[in-house]
Write a protein that holds these residues in place. Structure first.
Motif, mmCIF file in Angstrom:
data_model
loop_
_atom_site.group_PDB
_atom_site.id
_atom_site.type_symbol
_atom_site.label_atom_id
_atom_site.label_comp_id
_atom_site.label_asym_id
_atom_site.label_seq_id
_atom_site.Cartn_x
_atom_site.Cartn_y
_atom_site.Cartn_z
ATOM 1 N N ASP A 194 0.829 -1.206 0.000
ATOM 2 C CA ASP A 194 0.000 0.000 0.000
ATOM 3 C C ASP A 194 0.865 1.257 0.000
ATOM 4 O OD1 ASP A 194 -2.384 -1.362 -0.070
ATOM 5 O OD2 ASP A 194 -2.923 -0.982 2.026
ATOM 6 N N THR A 239 2.551 1.785 -3.352
ATOM 7 C CA THR A 239 1.562 2.280 -4.315
ATOM 8 C C THR A 239 1.345 3.775 -4.153
ATOM 9 O OG1 THR A 239 0.460 0.129 -4.408
ATOM 10 C CG2 THR A 239 -0.825 2.038 -5.097
ATOM 11 N N LYS A 290 2.781 5.208 -7.363
ATOM 12 C CA LYS A 290 1.535 5.246 -8.150
ATOM 13 C C LYS A 290 1.463 4.123 -9.188
ATOM 14 C CE LYS A 290 0.762 9.150 -6.025
ATOM 15 N NZ LYS A 290 -0.062 9.164 -4.798
ATOM 16 N N SER A 291 2.241 4.246 -10.256
ATOM 17 C CA SER A 291 2.170 3.292 -11.374
ATOM 18 C C SER A 291 3.281 2.258 -11.230
ATOM 19 C CB SER A 291 2.301 4.035 -12.705
ATOM 20 O OG SER A 291 2.217 3.140 -13.791
ATOM 21 N N ARG A 334 -7.588 -5.904 -2.556
ATOM 22 C CA ARG A 334 -7.415 -4.642 -3.291
ATOM 23 C C ARG A 334 -7.987 -4.715 -4.712
ATOM 24 N NH1 ARG A 334 -7.115 -3.148 0.994
ATOM 25 N NH2 ARG A 334 -5.362 -2.222 2.140
ATOM 26 N N SER A 352 -0.087 -5.581 -10.984
ATOM 27 C CA SER A 352 0.205 -4.152 -11.066
ATOM 28 C C SER A 352 -0.802 -3.358 -10.246
ATOM 29 C CB SER A 352 0.157 -3.678 -12.526
ATOM 30 O OG SER A 352 -1.197 -3.582 -12.968
ATOM 31 N N THR A 353 -0.487 -2.088 -10.073
ATOM 32 C CA THR A 353 -1.466 -1.159 -9.536
ATOM 33 C C THR A 353 -2.500 -0.880 -10.629
ATOM 34 O OG1 THR A 353 -0.121 0.743 -10.217
ATOM 35 C CG2 THR A 353 0.234 -0.124 -7.994
#
Length: 223
Positions: free
Chosen positions: A128, A131, A135-136, A161, A186-187
């Motif tokens: 978390d 992330t 971000k990416s 998630r 991935s996010t």
């Protein structure tokens, strides 16, 4: 570098104890040496038999091959106690960040360095926080063993998630170990998902895709 977060952790709708956790970024060998005692203590408690996550191997790899890589090891601190390490190397391909385990091309078996009792909550906290910071991100985690418990804990996190994952098996000559797994996820950023899908296709031709579990089947449609 320090990242601090006090948060209520959740996994599969089950709340965990409210813990004060701190993420410490280790970017130099000198900084890593500060944590040798804690690293070895965690592995000793876990009765580790994987030579590739021993402190001596990680340090030796970093001093030789790792000098050419962007190494980012993350330690997790709870109050005044180090409870986990995440040994990563990171690439920014201009499209997204890609996070690998250290020794992607040299270490057949890898894992997080964390006491089994802390595994689930530490995975949730660390991923978390990464992330939020980057971000990416695409995670390409090789060398995971089902017997370690990490695959199951990561799968629970990804379901919580709502993140999609694919698992692959690599057939390697293994000494007392089962064949390792690769997890790619991935996010939810668009560029990260696009590169994740590219890696899924690429890995399909190199490894053996594992049958989907019932839970994975629910979340594993490509988007």
């Amino acid at each position: 570098m320090f990242f601090q977060k006090k948060k209520q952790l959740h996994c599969n709708e089950t709340s965990q104890k409210d813990d004060y956790l701190e993420l410490i970024q280790i970017k130099t060998l000198k900084h890593l040496e500060v944590f040798e005692k804690e690293w070895n203590a965690i592995l000793e408690e876990n009765k580790n038999d994987n030579p590739f996550i021993e402190y001596a191997f990680i340090k030796s790899w970093w001093k030789s091959i790792g000098l050419q890589e962007k190494v980012e090891i993350y330690a997790v601190k709870e109050h005044n106690r180090i409870i986990a390490f995440f040994p990563f190397q990171i690439k920014n391909n201009g499209f997204t960040y890609v996070i690998y385990f250290i020794g992607k091309n040299e270490a057949s078996y890898m894992d997080f360095i964390v006491k089994k009792v802390d595994l689930k909550r530490v995975i949730m906290f660390t991923l978390d926080e990464l992330t939020k910071l980057k971000k990416s991100i695409v995670f390409y985690l090789h060398g995971l063993l089902e017997s370690s418990g990490t695959i199951g804990s990561l799968s629970e996190y990804l379901i919580a998630r709502n993140l999609k994952v694919r698992n692959y098996r690599t057939d390697l000559p293994s000494f007392e170990f089962e064949n390792p797994r690769i997890m790619i996820f991935s996010t939810n950023m668009i560029k990260a998902k696009m590169y994740r899908n590219f890696l899924w296709i690429k890995e399909w031709g190199l490894s053996k895709r594992l049958p989907k579990s019932n839970m994975e089947d629910k979340y594993n449609k490509v988007d």
